[in-house]
Write a protein that holds these residues in place. Structure first.
Motif, PDB file in Angstrom:
ATOM      1  N   ALA A  68       0.746  -1.158   0.317  1.00 12.62           N
ATOM      2  CA  ALA A  68       0.241   0.331   0.201  1.00 12.62           C
ATOM      3  C   ALA A  68       0.996   1.202  -0.328  1.00 12.62           C
ATOM      4  CB  ALA A  68      -0.890  -0.027   1.404  1.00 12.62           C
ATOM      5  N   ASP A  69       0.444   1.969  -0.708  1.00 15.38           N
ATOM      6  CA  ASP A  69       0.649   3.841  -0.214  1.00 15.38           C
ATOM      7  C   ASP A  69       1.057   4.022   1.268  1.00 15.38           C
ATOM      8  OD1 ASP A  69       1.986   6.439  -1.649  1.00 15.38           O
ATOM      9  OD2 ASP A  69       0.150   7.075   0.020  1.00 15.38           O
ATOM     10  N   THR A  70       0.803   3.720   2.019  1.00 16.62           N
ATOM     11  CA  THR A  70       0.772   3.826   3.391  1.00 16.62           C
ATOM     12  C   THR A  70      -0.796   3.536   3.730  1.00 16.62           C
ATOM     13  OG1 THR A  70       1.220   5.573   5.315  1.00 16.62           O
ATOM     14  CG2 THR A  70      -0.641   5.465   3.811  1.00 16.62           C
ATOM     15  N   THR A  71      -0.730   3.630   5.462  1.00 13.30           N
ATOM     16  CA  THR A  71      -1.514   2.676   6.678  1.00 13.30           C
ATOM     17  C   THR A  71      -2.192   2.949   6.850  1.00 13.30           C
ATOM     18  OG1 THR A  71      -0.295   1.143   8.058  1.00 13.30           O
ATOM     19  CG2 THR A  71      -0.411   0.382   6.241  1.00 13.30           C
ATOM     20  N   SER A  72      -3.940   2.879   7.520  1.00 16.12           N
ATOM     21  CA  SER A  72      -3.975   3.556   9.095  1.00 16.12           C
ATOM     22  C   SER A  72      -4.334   2.545   9.580  1.00 16.12           C
ATOM     23  CB  SER A  72      -4.853   4.585   8.144  1.00 16.12           C
ATOM     24  OG  SER A  72      -6.113   3.333   8.348  1.00 16.12           O
ATOM     25  N   PRO A  73      -4.887   3.045  11.077  1.00 13.26           N
ATOM     26  CA  PRO A  73      -5.234   2.152  12.465  1.00 13.26           C
ATOM     27  C   PRO A  73      -6.690   1.762  12.136  1.00 13.26           C
ATOM     28  CG  PRO A  73      -4.416   4.335  13.273  1.00 13.26           C
ATOM     29  CD  PRO A  73      -4.238   4.873  11.470  1.00 13.26           C
ATOM     30  N   ASP A  74      -7.517   2.317  10.955  1.00 14.32           N
ATOM     31  CA  ASP A  74      -8.738   1.364  10.949  1.00 14.32           C
ATOM     32  C   ASP A  74      -8.449   0.194  10.122  1.00 14.32           C
ATOM     33  OD1 ASP A  74     -10.158   3.667  11.359  1.00 14.32           O
ATOM     34  OD2 ASP A  74      -9.833   4.837   9.567  1.00 14.32           O
TER      35      ASP A  74
END
Length: 827
Positions: A419-425
């Motif tokens: 992924a480009d980046t991740t998030s807590p979701d």
């Protein structure tokens, strides 16, 4: 279906939601009124802020003042509105594996909590406290409103990024609204899932809220400090990351930050030097939106700013000192060493550095340092992308490229998340991934933190992963090869060695390691050894400097293209020479720090002329030799006009390592020294350049790799403190075999009786002259019988390749037992 635990030990606070607040109880506590013991009342974040504000400001640690809206206020609000029954219904029968069900129920729970109006008496207390803070900082005060759950920032669970924060909030009405949002964020999808996974009861974890002076890092920089190396668990460094603007980008991995390491032991001795650093791209910065002071947006970072570090060395060292003080304070409180995870922010208005959060580090510090697990890649495909490695593991599988959260439902457990980046979701998906690869982020970003907690490999900051990897591609992720993580095409094969170090005996013969790559030094230091018998400069010069030393001294002799490249490489340094000195000293310094205070023997450069020529600008300064192996190399270069200025840079770097960095465990070694006159000349030149044998404990060794070193061992002993047998060169020169020539390779054999005889003479000659004698060549790593031969001769030390240390150490212990020698006691 998941049954929510009601185990009191998992609740983190000891009171049920049904209890009513005591009559006349205040719902506000200023930071000066709380400390680390008040987690049940104000949550982990506020308790820590209060602890630091109350106990550490006298030590020069600047913490913004503020107050906590207590967990009792959260309970009181829901009691006042009678919200508990609806809240329980919203979560009853929750299936956390069903992402859609989790999202629906979480949204309903947040709606219930946010809709609960603030009771009038609580609102009055908040307004009064905010007025007091405004009196302290002025009418223009803006504040950060931050969630602080009672099960947050514990030594056993971080809850990192689970709950909401609101920044640059102005005015009582906006603050009151932000507090209600923070209360509701106790039921974000990610927070609910995290509590279930870690056995916390939803109704015994409450949310306190911190309201504190806003540090205007949007106008400067911010980041995270760890008082431990996050990848290896090495405890003697402070690891600092930072980027321009608000810290959310660093935490969430939206930006690749700058990195600094500071070595604690020498810092405490008064040596103020950065151990090593890495310049991050920092492509974006988060600022407050023009459309509203409490909203944020990302803007491109100015090109000139990207080329500079976001803070100065002095500021990095200040942060390191503060981090060490915080670690020492919390360790004393806990009665044991407690590495910390600290958030910092620089205020662009007053220019000062603030500590805005500190919590126990929960992954690297819990690793069992008595167990060594070493992965060694044996076969792999081509490299697709590289980035910063997280952890030291290897994984392979099919890639799944996720462009947005809407695609998460397509993820299949066991795939590699790209992924480009991740998030807590994304927590549910990340938990089932074999590995994680992102375009953006540093080693303290969300993806890195989660990967460490899950124990899976991750590579962050690759820049191009989502472009070069496609869904369905079979790829391998390797974090076992140092700081640089590699994504390979296809499958991978590797070996794993796992050893309980506490049961490993130490042989009487000192076992050392050959180390060339600083990126792997902290991990290798966990292996049982007596230090580094051979630290090669060549890898650092080729990988980190890339340019020929003389090209940096005389760029005017290069063609335009190479001059331009030198200018680009050295743009942020005082001079090209300063660039060389800093890069080389930081590379060598990192190896020396990893093994400190054990000896680290650093060999001065030993490129052959053809290898030097391959460096940037090298062809201008190197002659073409018919046989570089026995040509212009080693000691013969150092005092020669063709390289003397380059050698001066090497010496300046080593002087910086020993004096400025304080790493006096570094010993220096001269390679390929053919004659006594050459030895005299080189040692004299080193003295002129500030590296005087015997001064400040400096020892200078010589490589024993030419038959003449053995024949004249008594004379060489007068000029050097020790010998290190280079079995590769000594074998080729004894047998007359060019080890680079394939056609006669069969004649190259360190086990030849003539080679063994000359090694015997070298060891006996060194002992006769009271000089240390070790071996750093390939032979004892490759051949058990050579190791046994050396042990029987009584050699002082054997330096091995890291992947052979464990088995060879065991073998040496067994040999020594047969010889009647007792193993040493472990440290």
């Amino acid at each position: 279906m998941v049954e929510i635990s009601t185990d009191a030990d998992k609740s983190a606070i000891g009171r049920d939601a049904e209890l009513q607040p005591r009559a006349g109880e205040r719902f506000i506590r200023f930071f000066s009124e709380v400390g680390i013991a008040d987690v049940p009342l104000v949550g982990g974040k506020n308790a820590s802020l209060g602890e630091m504000y109350r106990e550490l400001t006298a030590k020069g640690i600047l913490v913004p003042n503020g107050f906590a809206v207590t967990a009792e206020a959260y309970r009181y609000t829901l009691d006042h509105e009678g919200a508990w029954t609806d809240l329980r219904k919203a979560l009853d029968g929750l299936n956390p594996a069903d992402v859609d069900d989790l999202a629906r129920r979480a949204a309903r729970a947040r709606e219930i909590v946010y809709s609960a109006q603030t009771p009038p008496d609580l609102e009055a207390e908040i307004r009064t406290a905010l007025a007091g803070l405004t009196d302290e900082y002025g009418a223009d005060l803006t504040v950060a409103v931050r969630s602080s759950a009672t099960a947050e920032d514990l030594p056993s669970a971080s809850f990192a990024g689970q709950h909401d924060t609101y920044l640059n909030v102005h005015g009582a009405a906006a603050v009151l609204d932000a507090i209600r949002h923070c209360f509701a964020s106790l039921f974000t999808d990610r927070a609910i899932r995290y509590r279930i996974d870690n056995g916390f009861d939803h109704f015994k974890v409450f949310n306190s809220v911190g309201v504190m002076k806003m540090v205007r890092s949007d106008l400067a920089a911010s980041g995270v400090v760890f008082t431990i190396d996050t990848e290896s668990g090495f405890e003697d460094v402070v690891f600092i990351t930072g980027a321009y603007g608000l810290g959310e980008n660093v935490v969430q991995g939206a930006v690749d930050p700058d990195e600094f390491y500071v070595f604690k032991p020498t810092y405490r001795l008064g040596k103020r030097a950065v151990l090593k650093r890495a310049l991050g791209p920092k492509k974006i910065r988060m600022i407050f939106s023009d459309r509203g002071r409490a909203t944020t947006r990302n803007v491109p970072t100015d090109a000139k700013e990207r080329e500079k570090f976001c803070i100065s060395d002095e500021e990095a060292l200040t942060l390191a000192g503060q981090a060490m003080s915080i670690e020492e304070h919390y360790s004393a409180k806990a009665g044991e060493r407690r590495p910390m995870d600290i958030e910092w922010a620089k205020d662009g208005v007053d220019g000062r550095l603030y500590i805005v959060q500190a919590r126990p580090e929960t992954v690297a510090s819990r690793r069992d340092r008595n167990v060594a697990e070493i992965c060694r890649v044996t076969q792999h495909g081509r490299i697709i992308v590289e980035g910063r490695s997280v952890g030291a593991k290897i994984a392979s599988g099919k890639a799944r490229v996720i462009e947005s959260a809407s695609e998460l439902s397509t993820f299949v457990p066991g795939e590699i998340l790209v992924a480009d980046t991740t998030s807590p979701d994304w927590g549910t998906v990340m938990k089932s991934a074999a590995a994680i690869v992102t375009n953006r982020g540093g080693r303290t970003c969300h993806a890195a933190i989660v990967a460490r907690e899950l124990g899976i490999p991750a590579i962050v900051g690759t820049d191009t992963a989502t472009r070069l990897i496609r869904t369905g591609d079979m790829i391998a992720v390797s974090c076992a090869e140092g700081d640089v993580g590699k994504v390979y095409e296809g499958e991978i094969t590797f070996d794993i060695a796992k050893v309980d170090l506490s049961t490993l005996a130490k042989p009487a013969t000192h076992v050392m390691m050959n180390v060339g790559n600083p990126d792997s030094a902290f991990s290798l230091a966990a292996l049982p050894s007596d230090g580094v018998g051979l630290a090669r400069m060549e890898f650092i010069i080729a990988d980190s400097i890339k340019a020929h030393p003389m090209a940096l001294v005389h760029p005017e002799r290069l063609e335009a293209r190479e001059r331009a490249e030198i200018t680009r490489l050295t743009a942020n340094y005082e001079s090209p020479g300063a660039f060389f000195v800093q890069r080389l000293s930081e590379g060598v310094g990192t190896i020396a720090a990893a093994f400190y205070p054990k000896p680290v023997v650093v060999r001065m450069s030993d490129f052959k002329s053809n290898e030097y020529a391959s460096l940037l600008g090298g062809e201008v300064f190197e002659l073409k030799e018919a046989n570089p192996m026995i040509g212009f190399r080693g000691a013969s270069r150092y005092a020669h006009p063709a390289y003397r200025e380059g050698f001066a840079l090497e010496c300046a770097a080593m002087k910086r390592v020993r004096e400025d960095m304080g790493l006096t465990n570094v010993k220096l070694m001269i390679p390929f020294c053919r004659r006594i006159e050459e030895a005299e000349k080189v040692v004299s030149l080193m003295r002129e350049l500030g590296l005087e044998r015997g001064k400040n404990g400096l020892e200078i060794y010589v490589m024993c790799e030419i038959p003449n070193n053995v024949m004249l061992v008594d004379q060489f002993s007068k000029h050097f403190d020790g010998f290190s047998i280079g079995s590769n060169d000594l074998t080729q020169l004894t047998l007359g075999v060019d080890r680079d020539s394939e056609i006669v390779a069969f004649d190259f054999d360190e086990r030849d009786e003539g080679v063994k005889e000359i090694i015997r003479l070298a060891i006996e000659g060194a002992r006769r002259n009271g000089r240390h004698c070790g071996i750093c060549g390939q032979a004892p790593s490759d051949y058990p019988e050579i190791a046994e031969f050396l042990v029987r001769l009584g050699i002082d030390s054997i330096s091995l390749n890291p992947d052979t240390v464990l088995q060879t150490t065991r073998r040496i212990v067994d040999m020594e037992k047969q010889l009647g020698r007792e193993p040493r006691k472990t440290d």
